[in-house]
Design an enzyme around this catalytic site. Structure first.
Site, mmCIF file in Angstrom:
data_model
loop_
_atom_site.group_PDB
_atom_site.id
_atom_site.type_symbol
_atom_site.label_atom_id
_atom_site.label_comp_id
_atom_site.label_asym_id
_atom_site.label_seq_id
_atom_site.Cartn_x
_atom_site.Cartn_y
_atom_site.Cartn_z
ATOM 1 N N GLU A 253 0.858 -1.187 0.000
ATOM 2 C CA GLU A 253 0.000 0.000 0.000
ATOM 3 C C GLU A 253 0.891 1.232 0.000
ATOM 4 O O GLU A 253 1.885 1.279 0.730
ATOM 5 C CB GLU A 253 -0.890 0.106 1.248
ATOM 6 C CG GLU A 253 -2.035 -0.857 1.346
ATOM 7 C CD GLU A 253 -2.857 -0.623 2.628
ATOM 8 O OE1 GLU A 253 -2.698 0.444 3.271
ATOM 9 O OE2 GLU A 253 -3.648 -1.507 2.973
ATOM 10 N N GLU A 303 -13.655 5.676 -0.218
ATOM 11 C CA GLU A 303 -14.555 4.753 0.488
ATOM 12 C C GLU A 303 -15.295 5.533 1.574
ATOM 13 O O GLU A 303 -14.770 5.802 2.639
ATOM 14 C CB GLU A 303 -13.752 3.589 1.089
ATOM 15 C CG GLU A 303 -13.067 2.732 0.032
ATOM 16 C CD GLU A 303 -12.168 1.666 0.623
ATOM 17 O OE1 GLU A 303 -12.689 0.639 1.095
ATOM 18 O OE2 GLU A 303 -10.931 1.876 0.635
ATOM 19 N N LYS A 306 -15.594 4.282 5.337
ATOM 20 C CA LYS A 306 -14.377 3.885 6.042
ATOM 21 C C LYS A 306 -14.293 4.633 7.373
ATOM 22 O O LYS A 306 -14.557 5.816 7.462
ATOM 23 C CB LYS A 306 -13.162 4.198 5.173
ATOM 24 C CG LYS A 306 -11.910 3.486 5.606
ATOM 25 C CD LYS A 306 -11.216 2.818 4.432
ATOM 26 C CE LYS A 306 -10.096 1.932 4.935
ATOM 27 N NZ LYS A 306 -8.793 2.397 4.575
ATOM 28 N N GLU A 312 -9.150 9.053 5.679
ATOM 29 C CA GLU A 312 -9.324 7.650 5.294
ATOM 30 C C GLU A 312 -10.342 7.468 4.165
ATOM 31 O O GLU A 312 -10.293 6.484 3.438
ATOM 32 C CB GLU A 312 -9.745 6.810 6.510
ATOM 33 C CG GLU A 312 -8.649 6.625 7.551
ATOM 34 C CD GLU A 312 -7.473 5.802 7.043
ATOM 35 O OE1 GLU A 312 -7.705 4.858 6.268
ATOM 36 O OE2 GLU A 312 -6.325 6.112 7.401
#
Length: 331
Positions: A253, A303, A306, A312
């Site tokens: 990541e 997202e 999240k 995030e």
């Protein structure tokens, strides 16, 4: 003689280009507005993204990946880890989620634990689960196709600067040592989630933004031009100190958020992602390890469900309608 040299030159160019894969992109699904699994796989293909990471054995995604030629990191779900300390359960997991897909889905790595810390309840499950999944993979005769590993974050590194002094923290050492021994004995890489963004946000006084964004001109006092390389080499140095000198690191990541906090802007995110792609594909590698760096960008989409910090929800490269958030070339 000159013809031979010319042929060798052509061959070396061919080898160079075949070695430079497109970077991968992580595919998280913590959103209520995301495209179908098949649409997502089609989006990967249309953008020349040939590597994907998913965070649990999502059977709809696995079905959509059949015949796609996209290489896959397949994570074990966090809440499944403790059950895999039972060898039969591990065999059942491989029989259900790996064996039926292995012929036409290019599963490359299985990640048995993502960012599990020594103090987490799941930490004691990691080593037996690794061994059981490895045994099940070997029993299925897939050990040459699939490597079994874990993904760590930078919090396991006790000291990271200068990078040559990189070392696992005292707390992490007893947890990570047998895991590294497992990786060494199975010829598997270590997966690491490497985020210059978080290091920068945590220490703005001493980390210049240009250093985090690959924009710094020239090396710093310890020979580094960017924070990504420094972080990665600190993990390599830590590996060397626990007998893992030959363990390769896959960057599982890396990304930069476009909103939610200071320095989380669309411009900074685009700059980081574009420069990261160019850097890892260049073949220059890090000062410690030259070569291309297999890297997975985080993440395919914002997202909106999240948890955690506001950032995030803003790591996506694409919008939920499948339009690009940034004009980035993956090839």
């Amino acid at each position: 003689m000159s013809i031979i040299f010319m042929l060798l030159g052509i061959l070396s160019i061919g080898l160079k280009f075949t070695g430079v894969e497109s970077v991968g992109v992580c595919y998280g699904v913590n959103g209520n507005n995301l495209p179908s699994r098949q649409e997502v796989v089609d989006l990967y293909k249309s953008n020349g993204i040939n590597q994907m990471r998913i965070y649990y054995p999502d059977e709809q995604a696995l079905q959509a990946l059949r015949g796609s030629n996209i290489e896959l990191i397949l994570d074990v779900a966090k809440d499944t880890l403790s059950s895999l300390t039972n060898a039969n359960e591990a065999t059942n997991w491989v029989t259900k989620y790996v064996t039926p897909y292995a012929q036409d889905v290019k599963i490359k790595y299985i990640t048995v634990g993502n960012e599990i810390h020594p103090s987490d309840n799941e930490a004691q499950s990691i080593l037996p689960a690794l061994n059981n999944i490895q045994n099940a993979i070997s029993s299925a005769n897939l050990q040459d196709q699939i490597k079994v590993s874990i993904a760590i974050d930078m919090t396991l590194i006790g000291k990271s600067y200068p990078p040559s002094d990189g070392v696992f923290s005292d707390q992490a050492k007893s947890y990570i040592q047998p895991i590294i021994d497992f990786l060494v004995s199975n010829g598997a890489p270590l997966l690491a989630n490497v985020y210059p963004y978080f290091a920068y946000i945590g220490d703005k006084q001493s980390i210049p933004l240009d250093y985090a964004l690959f924009k710094q001109q020239g090396n710093n006092d310890v020979g580094y031009q960017n924070l990504f390389d420094a972080q990665l080499d600190s993990v390599y140095a830590a590996l060397e100190k626990v007998g893992g000198s030959n363990v390769k690191i896959i960057v599982s990541e890396s990304g930069w958020p476009s909103a939610g906090e200071d320095s989380a802007t669309t411009d900074n995110a685009k700059t980081y992602l574009s420069n990261l792609i160019n850097h890892v594909k260049s073949g220059n590698g890090t000062p410690k390890r030259p070569g291309t760096i297999e890297t997975y960008l985080f993440a395919m989409f914002d997202e909106n469900q999240k948890n955690g910090a506001a950032t995030e929800q803003h790591f996506g490269l694409f919008n939920p309608d499948k339009s690009s958030k940034y004009q980035i070339s993956f090839n």
